[in-house]
Design an enzyme around this catalytic site. Structure first.
Site, PDB file in Angstrom:
ATOM      1  N   GLU A 141      58.437  66.168 -70.063  1.00  0.00           N
ATOM      2  CA  GLU A 141      57.134  65.528 -70.240  1.00  0.00           C
ATOM      3  C   GLU A 141      57.287  64.016 -70.346  1.00  0.00           C
ATOM      4  OE1 GLU A 141      53.592  64.904 -73.467  1.00  0.00           O
ATOM      5  OE2 GLU A 141      54.639  66.824 -73.550  1.00  0.00           O
ATOM      6  N   SER A 281      54.565  77.949 -76.501  1.00  0.00           N
ATOM      7  CA  SER A 281      55.051  78.527 -75.247  1.00  0.00           C
ATOM      8  C   SER A 281      55.617  79.932 -75.442  1.00  0.00           C
ATOM      9  CB  SER A 281      56.118  77.612 -74.633  1.00  0.00           C
ATOM     10  OG  SER A 281      57.100  77.259 -75.591  1.00  0.00           O
TER      11      SER A 281
END
Length: 326
Positions: A141, A281
């Site tokens: 990210e 996640s």
């Protein structure tokens, strides 16, 4: 049986209970990313290429591999004429441009909250503002966000990094953050940045995502009630790692597991209250498998704690509608 080496049987205290954090597990961005891969496979057939792990969870990745996804780290691994999906973490402008030049069919599973940060970065650089990003070096990210512009980005990971940071114009500087940081750690670094650069601009709304904050807040509420906390998540999951740290900072032993068999019976030996949460996640099926394993170790009661009920969803990219994927 009381040995902590026992595979099953009474290991935890006789009146032990599991406390379940709320919320836990999948966030809207992860749900969306997985659905994008599944629908792309349904529409175009296997294989479908995904640049980087779609989300940082081993179970999810292995499940999608079985369905026809191939995970690659570089676009050069994707044969011409194929479909590529960008992971939920986002990609740099260079990667996006390369995919377009090669004529690959692209589906973008970047979390919309990460895309929001990308838009902020591009806008502020157009205004000539230097940008300080708070994040973990090497995380996809961070690489994607830093790669939205060619120059003017500065990464800091700690207060010490802020002390060493020198900028060309301290009056023209802004900050953004990785979306999965520890809320408390980020606040400390933001405080240091404000002290050193009083004119620094902040986003109108904090970049740390709602799901990250909610899950950390849930652990802050749960941890003081527990003797030990188990976080369901993969080692490379930033948000899952932060949950473990949040519990530890409240003086509670905390462990992160990818699968129920990784639970060491010694962790729960004699313990009365065992907290369980899952990173954004990590699928609920894994959390339930962990609960089942704890039952094997003698925990009989499960209590779901009160917490925020999330009702967030994000739209899918064009071309992946229900009728097309049916």
């Amino acid at each position: 049986m009381s040995s902590t080496d026992t595979l099953s049987g009474q290991v935890a205290a006789a009146d032990a209970e599991i406390l379940l954090a709320q919320p836990r597990g999948f966030c809207a961005g992860v749900d969306r990313a997985i659905e994008i891969v599944e629908r792309a496979i349904a529409m175009h057939g296997a294989p479908i290429y995904v640049r980087h792990e779609i989300v940082h969870n081993k179970y999810v990745v292995e499940d999608l591999k079985k369905k026809g996804a191939i995970f690659v780290e570089e676009l050069e691994e994707v044969p011409s004429g194929n479909t590529v999906i960008f992971s939920a973490h986002g990609v740099s402008k260079a990667v996006r441009d390369e995919a377009a030049v090669r004529g690959l069919r692209i589906y973008d599973a970047t979390c919309p909250l990460v895309t929001k940060v990308h838009v902020e970065v591009a806008k502020m650089r157009q205004e000539g503002v230097d940008i300080v990003m708070i994040g973990h070096k090497g995380h996809p990210e961070v690489e994607g966000t830093m790669g939205q512009v060619e120059r003017g980005m500065h990464l800091v990971e700690s207060v010490e990094d802020v002390r060493r940071l020198e900028l060309p114009d301290p009056e023209r500087v802004a900050l953004v953050t990785q979306t999965t940081l520890s809320v408390d750690d980020a606040a400390e670094i933001i405080g240091a940045l404000k002290a050193k650069f009083p004119a620094i601009r902040e986003p109108k709304k904090q970049d740390i995502c709602y799901a990250t904050q909610n899950r950390q807040d849930a652990v802050k509420f749960m941890a003081p009630q527990c003797d030990v906390v188990i976080v369901v998540g993969s080692p490379n999951s930033s948000n899952s790692s932060r949950l473990r740290e949040v519990a530890e900072k409240r003086g509670v032993a905390a462990y992160m597991v990818d699968a129920p068999e990784q639970i060491d019976p010694a962790w729960v030996a004699g313990k009365r209250r065992i907290g369980v949460t899952a990173g954004a996640s990590a699928p609920e099926v894994l959390a339930q498998a962990v609960i089942a394993r704890l039952r094997e170790l003698g925990v009989t009661n499960v209590r779901a704690l009160e917490g925020i009920e999330e009702n967030v969803s994000f739209p899918l990219p064009r071309g992946l509608n229900l009728s097309s994927a049916a």
